[in-house]
Design an enzyme around this catalytic site. Structure first.
Site, PDB file in Angstrom:
ATOM      1  N   HIS A 148       0.880  -1.234  -0.067  1.00 35.62           N
ATOM      2  CA  HIS A 148      -0.041   0.051   0.101  1.00 35.62           C
ATOM      3  C   HIS A 148       0.756   1.383  -0.243  1.00 35.62           C
ATOM      4  CE1 HIS A 148      -3.925  -1.925   1.449  1.00 35.62           C
ATOM      5  NE2 HIS A 148      -3.422  -2.481   0.316  1.00 35.62           N
ATOM      6  N   TYR A 162      -3.200   4.457  -2.879  1.00 33.44           N
ATOM      7  CA  TYR A 162      -3.014   4.791  -1.462  1.00 33.44           C
ATOM      8  C   TYR A 162      -1.991   5.915  -1.139  1.00 33.44           C
ATOM      9  CZ  TYR A 162      -5.294   0.387  -0.439  1.00 33.44           C
ATOM     10  OH  TYR A 162      -6.416  -0.516  -0.227  1.00 33.44           O
TER      11      TYR A 162
END
Length: 403
Positions: free
Chosen positions: A194, A241
């Protein structure tokens, strides 16, 4: 071949079962065991999964279990996809950090730390049971926060690898835009779980990412909700992200005025479980795509097939694994998310070109946070939790603990 899915009552599970049914030539599963303590969800998901296999004419024996002990004997691979505390706990992870002016997110930052504190001990207990009952099995972790959980597994000596669907999502998206098959696209995907960037997209040895940035930057920027000029400036495509880092304060304002993702997912899960209860449903519903985890099944099937020696040679896949010098600015025991060669003999990272300081600095900071987060999850204590929060780029402004 026996596969055990821990967290088998998840609404994700039919996506996984659908992939196994469609890709039976890639991964010839004989026995599939779905394990979950929630018997109600397990009955609904298990029943629907049975119908998916039957609709594809798949001969695998699928069974459901509420006890892990009864499930592991003889397992070749154990896939962990659990959520300790369910969506209610996730709602808290996404809410209370906003009171401190920080993004509330379940995989990193203060919310992700809370999830790690709950999750790491549970996953390690499961892994210890796997070690006793099926010592040769591979553990594939899809449980967030994947980087921290995978690091916990590896530091405890388990035969484990972490998996995320971000890379395969980009591979599919780039392939569509370039008009080629997904398996023709090889990503230069680098960073942490992420926290990654696509630095290149090779097709037949030629990097086609510059072409994509010339012709499709507006579409890609819209999908990841970041400015188009940022993609041109960096010359890469960040994962979605990265928006939490590059547009942190904007995201906080948005989250303050919107329902939590947990609330939206809870509503989706209620609707999906109602669908799964329909005895006439034999194909995964379109609504499942809104749950998240797109292409999760393909990524999982490819990874497990390679680990269990179902391919004649090692295949190149993006996974979470020990750094071991791959990114020289990180310690060896850090867990990174990069392309690797995966085969029956294990997982080996491919060589990675030097990482620009604009990416390396952020990766280093979050790696330090993950180290401290794991220390807090393993050993507890307010001071350890505070140090982990202080190290994260979002939450360093939180108040110090008092006695």
């Amino acid at each position: 071949m026996k596969i055990v899915v821990v967290g088998g009552g998840s609404t994700y599970t039919p996506e996984l079962v659908d992939g196994m049914a469609r890709l039976r030539d890639v991964l010839p599963v004989d026995e599939l065991v779905l394990v979950d303590p929630d018997s109600h969800r397990l009955d609904l998901v298990g029943g629907f999964s049975h119908r998916i296999l039957a609709a594809h004419g798949h001969p695998a024996n699928l069974r459901t279990e509420t006890s892990l002990d009864r499930s592991l004997e003889g397992a070749d691979a154990v896939l962990i996809q659990l959520r300790v505390g369910g969506q209610e706990a996730r709602s808290g992870d996404e809410s209370w950090p906003l009171e401190c002016g920080c993004v509330g997110q379940e995989t990193t930052g203060a919310g992700g730390l809370a999830k790690a504190l709950r999750t790491v001990p549970v996953v390690l207990d499961i892994a210890d049971q796997v070690r006793r009952r099926a010592p040769q099995a591979w553990i594939v972790d899809f449980t967030n926060p994947v980087g921290i959980v995978t690091r916990a597994l590896l530091e405890a000596g388990h035969r484990a690898v972490g998996l995320c669907n971000v890379a395969i999502g980009f591979q599919r998206r780039f392939a569509r835009l370039l008009g080629v098959r997904p398996d023709q696209v090889a990503l230069d995907h680098v960073g942490l779980n992420h926290l990654t960037w696509e630095r290149a997209a090779y097709v037949d040895g030629t990097d086609r990412l510059p072409e994509l940035l010339r012709t499709n930057a507006a579409e890609l920027a819209h999908e990841i909700e970041l400015p188009e000029e940022l993609l041109h400036t960096l010359g890469v495509v960040p994962s979605y992200y990265l928006r939490y880092y590059y547009a942190h304060d904007e995201v906080v304002r948005e989250l303050l005025d919107a329902p939590t993702r947990a609330a939206r997912v809870s509503a989706l899960e209620t609707e999906l479980l109602q669908m799964y209860a329909d005895p006439g449903l034999t194909e995964k519903p379109a609504l499942l795509m809104e749950r998240g985890g797109a292409y999760y099944s393909e990524a999982a099937v490819d990874l497990i097939a390679a680990l269990l020696g179902q391919q004649t040679q090692s295949s190149r896949q993006v996974v979470n694994l020990r750094n071991d010098g791959t990114l020289p600015f990180l310690p060896d025991h850090a867990v990174i998310e990069v392309p690797a060669l995966v085969g029956h003999d294990g997982v080996r990272p491919t060589p990675i070109a030097e990482v620009d300081p604009v990416f390396a600095g952020l990766v280093s900071a979050v790696t330090a946070y993950e180290h401290l987060a794991l220390d807090a999850a393993l050993h507890g204590g307010r001071a350890r939790v505070f140090k982990a929060l202080l190290a994260h780029p979002w939450s360093g402004r939180l108040t110090a603990p008092t006695d």
